[in-house]
Design a protein around this motif. Structure first.
Motif, PDB file in Angstrom:
ATOM      1  N   VAL A 217       0.594  44.774  40.551  1.00 12.25           N
ATOM      2  CA  VAL A 217       0.392  44.019  41.797  1.00 12.25           C
ATOM      3  C   VAL A 217      -0.991  44.318  42.377  1.00 12.25           C
ATOM      4  O   VAL A 217      -1.735  43.401  42.772  1.00 12.25           O
ATOM      5  CB  VAL A 217       1.507  44.367  42.819  1.00 12.25           C
ATOM      6  N   VAL A 218      -1.337  45.594  42.415  1.00  8.12           N
ATOM      7  CA  VAL A 218      -2.646  45.982  42.968  1.00  8.12           C
ATOM      8  C   VAL A 218      -3.774  45.418  42.111  1.00  8.12           C
ATOM      9  O   VAL A 218      -4.788  44.926  42.631  1.00  8.12           O
ATOM     10  CB  VAL A 218      -2.747  47.519  43.074  1.00  8.12           C
ATOM     11  N   THR A 219      -3.589  45.465  40.814  1.00  5.02           N
ATOM     12  CA  THR A 219      -4.631  44.935  39.913  1.00  5.02           C
ATOM     13  C   THR A 219      -4.835  43.441  40.149  1.00  5.02           C
ATOM     14  O   THR A 219      -5.971  42.956  40.244  1.00  5.02           O
ATOM     15  CB  THR A 219      -4.235  45.195  38.450  1.00  5.02           C
ATOM     16  N   ARG A 220      -3.729  42.726  40.281  1.00  2.00           N
ATOM     17  CA  ARG A 220      -3.836  41.275  40.488  1.00  2.00           C
ATOM     18  C   ARG A 220      -4.481  40.945  41.835  1.00  2.00           C
ATOM     19  O   ARG A 220      -5.383  40.116  41.911  1.00  2.00           O
ATOM     20  CB  ARG A 220      -2.448  40.640  40.425  1.00  2.00           C
ATOM     21  N   LEU A 221      -4.029  41.630  42.880  1.00  2.82           N
ATOM     22  CA  LEU A 221      -4.490  41.278  44.221  1.00  2.82           C
ATOM     23  C   LEU A 221      -5.905  41.780  44.521  1.00  2.82           C
ATOM     24  O   LEU A 221      -6.686  41.070  45.146  1.00  2.82           O
ATOM     25  CB  LEU A 221      -3.534  41.834  45.275  1.00  2.82           C
ATOM     26  N   ALA A 222      -6.192  43.004  44.106  1.00  2.22           N
ATOM     27  CA  ALA A 222      -7.442  43.627  44.542  1.00  2.22           C
ATOM     28  C   ALA A 222      -8.412  43.906  43.403  1.00  2.22           C
ATOM     29  O   ALA A 222      -9.626  43.940  43.621  1.00  2.22           O
ATOM     30  CB  ALA A 222      -7.141  44.931  45.289  1.00  2.22           C
ATOM     31  N   GLY A 223      -7.894  44.147  42.202  1.00  3.05           N
ATOM     32  CA  GLY A 223      -8.771  44.435  41.076  1.00  3.05           C
ATOM     33  C   GLY A 223      -9.663  45.635  41.280  1.00  3.05           C
ATOM     34  O   GLY A 223     -10.881  45.547  41.092  1.00  3.05           O
ATOM     35  N   PRO A 224      -9.105  46.773  41.665  1.00  4.07           N
ATOM     36  CA  PRO A 224      -9.956  47.960  41.848  1.00  4.07           C
ATOM     37  C   PRO A 224     -10.593  48.400  40.521  1.00  4.07           C
ATOM     38  O   PRO A 224     -10.167  47.967  39.452  1.00  4.07           O
ATOM     39  CB  PRO A 224      -8.987  49.036  42.342  1.00  4.07           C
ATOM     40  N   ASP A 225     -11.584  49.265  40.623  1.00  4.92           N
ATOM     41  CA  ASP A 225     -12.252  49.752  39.411  1.00  4.92           C
ATOM     42  C   ASP A 225     -11.266  50.408  38.462  1.00  4.92           C
ATOM     43  O   ASP A 225     -11.356  50.252  37.253  1.00  4.92           O
ATOM     44  CB  ASP A 225     -13.326  50.775  39.821  1.00  4.92           C
ATOM     45  N   THR A 226     -10.344  51.170  39.022  1.00  3.99           N
ATOM     46  CA  THR A 226      -9.377  51.903  38.205  1.00  3.99           C
ATOM     47  C   THR A 226      -8.001  51.790  38.840  1.00  3.99           C
ATOM     48  O   THR A 226      -7.868  51.926  40.059  1.00  3.99           O
ATOM     49  CB  THR A 226      -9.772  53.400  38.123  1.00  3.99           C
ATOM     50  N   VAL A 227      -6.988  51.554  38.018  1.00  6.93           N
ATOM     51  CA  VAL A 227      -5.598  51.596  38.482  1.00  6.93           C
ATOM     52  C   VAL A 227      -4.811  52.389  37.449  1.00  6.93           C
ATOM     53  O   VAL A 227      -4.855  52.078  36.248  1.00  6.93           O
ATOM     54  CB  VAL A 227      -4.988  50.182  38.622  1.00  6.93           C
ATOM     55  N   LYS A 228      -4.113  53.405  37.898  1.00  2.00           N
ATOM     56  CA  LYS A 228      -3.361  54.263  36.961  1.00  2.00           C
ATOM     57  C   LYS A 228      -1.954  54.526  37.458  1.00  2.00           C
ATOM     58  O   LYS A 228      -1.744  54.777  38.657  1.00  2.00           O
ATOM     59  CB  LYS A 228      -4.064  55.616  36.786  1.00  2.00           C
TER      60      LYS A 228
END
Ligand SMILES: Nc1ncnc2c1ncn2[C@@H]1O[C@H](COP(=O)(O)OP(=O)(O)OP(=O)(O)O)[C@@H](O)[C@H]1O
Ligand SMILES: C[C@H](N)[C@H](N)CCCCCC(=O)O
Ligand SMILES: [Mg+2]
Length: 401
Positions: A217-228
């Motif tokens: 969800v975070v990757t889709r909405l915000a696309g931060p540099d890193t998601v783990k």
């Protein structure tokens, strides 16, 4: 006849300039903002859940010294009063929400890294307990119980009181309150400011449901540099319970600490989302004792964002969570996870109580937005403390109401 007719923001205390309704005293009474901060008591069982160490107070420091929150808000006032600082919680009245200042950055600490727009966000998942994912921060330590409090708890890049850089933990007053959406919003706003952002979910449970993980969800909405994600468990339970029923390794506190610090070395902001609320059992310490998200906050010396509901019941849940953080000396602020499109009396009343604590409020439905719209909108939901542009709750309320 409707006993609670819809009202506009301008008729509510805390976000208004009109007089209070008869008998109404606003401004967070009942919430810990009006109580003196507790000095963390090492003997307090709440400070050492499961027998662990009580940290967040550093050797040689005065614990839980109250200082006034500096969040840049022209708010916190009361109906018929001016902005924050007026009224019964006036200038010089300490806020317990900013208590023991986080430790100073270590000498020689590198400055914030520059943003890398080419970085491709990819959610990553390590196997539960995967030693490759987190080295043991306790290497060289003697015995857990004999380690002076806070010595190993210094974050790589500490935020000053009221600042929300470095490592920031995101908890909620409950599960399903909007932690993930709020985390994505803060990440998006920080990225828009040019910060390098990582988001870490230590324990993702409920993967068997097939719902998108928080990392997705975070990757889709915000696309931060890193998601783990550090560990995934099938059943929708607290992480420790989910590990037990799946017979998978539980999360180990210092492996999680190390994994977070490793990202703090590479990013300006590391957002860490808990599971459910503050005292949910997350995993086990090396000695076998349970640790909670509150223990993670004190181990890291990190500030905490508390995501809260806007509706009935939130005042008690929020006060309980803030009190638990305050007594541990953990600085905390509040985000409303989902402000309704058609707010009712209770929402305005709760808003007026929570304004002194608020650093953000997301509209209900934000999670369903197109990611581009979400990213452009996020700064408007957050105060400058969280890299946003929301600087006046009265104006925000007029627009949101
Ligand atoms: N502002 C919002 N806009 C749209 N949907 C929302 C919003 N806030 C919450 N939701 C929805 O409510 C549910 C819970 O939100 P979310 O996943 O953020 O909860 P959480 O607090 O992160 O819970 P968990 O403890 O499971 O991590 C989700 O289905 C989400 O889509
Ligand atoms: C599965 C759920 N969505 C969360 N990830 C876990 C919530 C655990 C809550 C435990 C509790 O407080 O009873
Ligand atoms: Mg979540």
């Amino acid at each position: 006849m409707n006993a609670n007719p819809p009202r506009t923001a301008s008729s509510y205390p805390g976000v208004a300039v009109t007089p209070l309704p008869r008998g109404w005293r606003s401004g967070g009474h009942g919430l810990p903002a009006v109580t003196a901060p507790r000095t963390p008591d090492p003997a307090d069982p709440l400070l050492a859940h499961g027998g662990g160490r009580a940290s967040g107070v550093h050797p040689g420091e005065e614990p839980a010294t109250a200082v006034r929150a500096e969040d840049g808000l022209a708010t916190g006032g009361h109906a018929g009063e001016g902005p924050a600082g007026d009224g019964e919680r006036g200038e010089g009245v300490p806020s317990p929400l900013v208590t023991a200042p986080p430790p100073e950055p270590e000498p020689g600490e590198p400055g914030p890294a520059t943003a890398d727009p080419a970085a491709t966000p990819q959610p990553e998942t390590a196997a539960p307990g995967d030693p490759a994912e987190a080295t043991d921060s306790r290497e060289g330590e003697v015995d857990d119980a004999s380690v002076p409090t806070g010595v190993q708890a210094t974050p790589r890049r500490a935020a000053a009181p009221g600042e929300w850089h470095g490592i920031v933990l995101v908890t909620g007053t409950d599960t399903e309150v909007g932690k993930t959406i709020s985390t994505a919003a803060v990440a998006a706003a920080a990225q828009a400011e040019g910060l390098r952002v990582a988001v870490i979910k230590p324990g993702q449970t409920g993967t068997v449901t097939g719902a998108p993980t928080d990392a997705e969800v975070v990757t889709r909405l915000a696309g931060p540099d890193t998601v783990k994600t550090l560990a995934e468990y099938p059943e929708p339970l607290a992480p420790l319970a989910a590990a037990k029923v799946a017979e998978l390794p539980p999360l180990e506190l210092y492996e999680v600490v190390d994994a977070i610090r490793a990202e703090a070395d590479k990013h300006d902001l590391v957002l860490v989302e808990g599971a459910g609320g503050l005292l949910v059992p997350m995993g086990l310490r090396p000695g076998g004792d349970v640790w909670t998200f509150a223990d993670l906050a004190t181990a890291l010396g990190a500030s905490v964002l508390v995501v809260a509901r806007a509706g009935l019941g939130t005042l008690n849940h929020t006060a309980l969570t803030l009190e638990a953080l305050s007594r541990r000396g953990v600085p905390a602020k509040v985000i409303l996870g989902a402000w309704p499109a058609e707010p009712e009396l209770v929402h305005w009343a709760n808003l007026s109580e929570l304004v002194p604590h608020l650093v953000g409020a997301l509209p209900a439905g934000a999670g369903s937005m197109d990611p581009g719209v979400f990213r452009r909108s996020a700064p408007g939901w957050l105060t400058p403390a969280l890299h946003g542009v929301l600087d006046n709750w009265r104006v925000w309320a007029e627009e949101a109401g």
